[in-house]
Design a protein around this motif. Structure first.
Motif, short mmCIF file in Angstrom:
data_model
loop_
_atom_site.label_atom_id
_atom_site.label_comp_id
_atom_site.label_asym_id
_atom_site.label_seq_id
_atom_site.Cartn_x
_atom_site.Cartn_y
_atom_site.Cartn_z
N GLU A 51 32.24 40.54 44.64
CA GLU A 51 33.08 39.88 45.64
C GLU A 51 33.33 38.42 45.27
O GLU A 51 34.48 37.94 45.30
N GLU A 52 32.27 37.71 44.90
CA GLU A 52 32.43 36.30 44.52
C GLU A 52 33.27 36.15 43.25
O GLU A 52 34.06 35.21 43.12
N ALA A 53 33.10 37.08 42.33
CA ALA A 53 33.87 37.04 41.09
C ALA A 53 35.36 37.18 41.37
O ALA A 53 36.19 36.44 40.81
N VAL A 54 35.72 38.12 42.24
CA VAL A 54 37.14 38.33 42.56
C VAL A 54 37.71 37.11 43.27
O VAL A 54 38.85 36.71 43.01
N TYR A 78 38.19 44.57 47.92
CA TYR A 78 38.60 43.19 47.66
C TYR A 78 40.05 43.08 47.15
O TYR A 78 40.46 42.03 46.68
N LEU A 79 40.81 44.17 47.26
CA LEU A 79 42.19 44.18 46.78
C LEU A 79 43.18 44.17 47.94
O LEU A 79 42.84 44.52 49.07
N GLY A 100 50.29 36.66 43.25
CA GLY A 100 49.23 36.35 44.20
C GLY A 100 48.68 37.54 44.94
O GLY A 100 47.68 37.42 45.67
N VAL A 101 49.31 38.71 44.80
CA VAL A 101 48.84 39.94 45.43
C VAL A 101 48.06 40.74 44.39
O VAL A 101 48.62 41.10 43.34
N PHE A 102 46.81 41.03 44.66
CA PHE A 102 45.98 41.81 43.74
C PHE A 102 46.20 43.30 43.99
O PHE A 102 45.81 43.82 45.04
N VAL A 103 46.83 43.97 43.02
CA VAL A 103 47.18 45.38 43.13
C VAL A 103 46.28 46.19 42.20
O VAL A 103 46.19 45.90 41.00
N GLY A 104 45.62 47.21 42.75
CA GLY A 104 44.74 48.06 41.96
C GLY A 104 45.46 49.26 41.39
O GLY A 104 46.23 49.93 42.08
N HIS A 105 45.20 49.55 40.13
CA HIS A 105 45.74 50.72 39.43
C HIS A 105 44.59 51.53 38.85
O HIS A 105 43.47 51.02 38.74
#
Length: 288
Positions: A51-54, A78-79, A100-105
């Motif tokens: 969490e802190e890393a992200v 966290y995404l 700025g939007v973190f999108v998971g694939h």
């Protein structure tokens, strides 16, 4: 190594362990060959520090990053958004920073099935036995079903926290494809023997047997192997796991996770850069 400039975009890998990874070699080589001002680094991050890393990567405005064990499921919390494949699978191995939007694939399944094709194995209308229900296993299961595999037998520890997710995946895939999926206990040796007997492909999608625990193996009874069976391990360190060595000794075609790594990485590279990874050149570079 490419030159680092004031405009260099950061990509990388979060996992534990990561010191063995060849992802920096393939991505940094590709960036250099295509003249892209990017760099790829590895970060030792586990589920407790993820969490802190992200949060830190958001502040740094990184271009994107990969996830490996044990972070592929935990990262979902966290995404900001998920691709359709990642939502179906319930696991992410590639994150894209989209303004700025973190999108998971999830590119694991694509990478694995491409590595199967590379071995000249046609899995259409065939049966597969899959060991594990973690992030990589779910991705492989989903892509195999979408690619026309007829039956998938999944073996898991009966107390795994991932069971609800794999059961949801089973339900969704059976609605969307013609694939039949059966979930078994990893400790049911009779079920395992029966499933492997009917299978064209046996896949270890767990970390069992990975360096430094190279003597570990989920298959103890080698009599379950047969010459029509191909055996795959998503591990590539060591190059030949105990599972693969046992399978080869019984006359099976056996291959590791090296090609899966290359092809899933190529898809992540395309997501981040919009360019195709020079995969042939990468293979030659890694051989050297």
């Amino acid at each position: 190594m490419p030159a680092i400039t004031g405009k260099t975009k950061l990509t990388g890998l979060l996992g534990d362990p990561v010191s063995h990874s060849i992802s920096p070699l393939m991505h940094n080589f590709s960036f250099q060959k295509l003249g892209l001002d990017y760099v790829y680094l590895c970060f030792q991050i586990n589920e407790q520090t993820l969490e802190e890393a992200v949060k830190g990567l958001r502040v740094l405005d990184v271009k994107g990053f990969n996830l490996t064990m044990p972070n592929k499921n935990k990262i979902l919390s966290y995404l900001d958004a998920l691709s359709p494949a990642a939502r179906l699978i319930g696991a992410v191995n590639t994150v894209e920073n989209k303004n700025g939007v973190f999108v998971g694939h999830n590119t694991d399944g694509i990478g694995f099935m491409q590595s199967v094709k590379e071995q000249n194995i046609d899995m259409k209308n065939q049966t597969m036995t899959l060991l594990g229900i973690g992030g990589a296993a779910t991705a492989i299961c989903a892509q195999a079903a979408l690619d026309g595999v007829n039956t998938i037998h999944i073996f898991s520890r009966p107390n795994s926290s991932h069971l609800p997710r794999i059961k949801a995946l089973q339900e969704n895939l059976e609605k969307e494809t013609s694939c039949k999926i059966y979930i078994h206990s990893l400790f049911d040796t009779q079920d395992l023997k029966s499933a492997v007997k009917d299978s064209r492909l046996l896949v270890n999608a767990t970390s069992v047997g990975m360096f430094p625990h190279t003597d570990d193996c989920l298959i103890e009874d080698t009599s379950i192997f047969h010459t029509h069976l191909a055996v795959a391990d998503i591990i590539y360190n060591p190059w030949e796991t105990t599972l693969l060595a046992k399978a080869k000794a019984e006359g099976c075609k056996a291959f590791n996770g090296y090609s899966m790594l290359l092809y899933q990485g190529a898809e992540a590279f395309r997501i981040w850069t919009g360019k195709e990874m020079p995969i042939t050149l990468v293979k030659e570079h890694l051989k050297q």
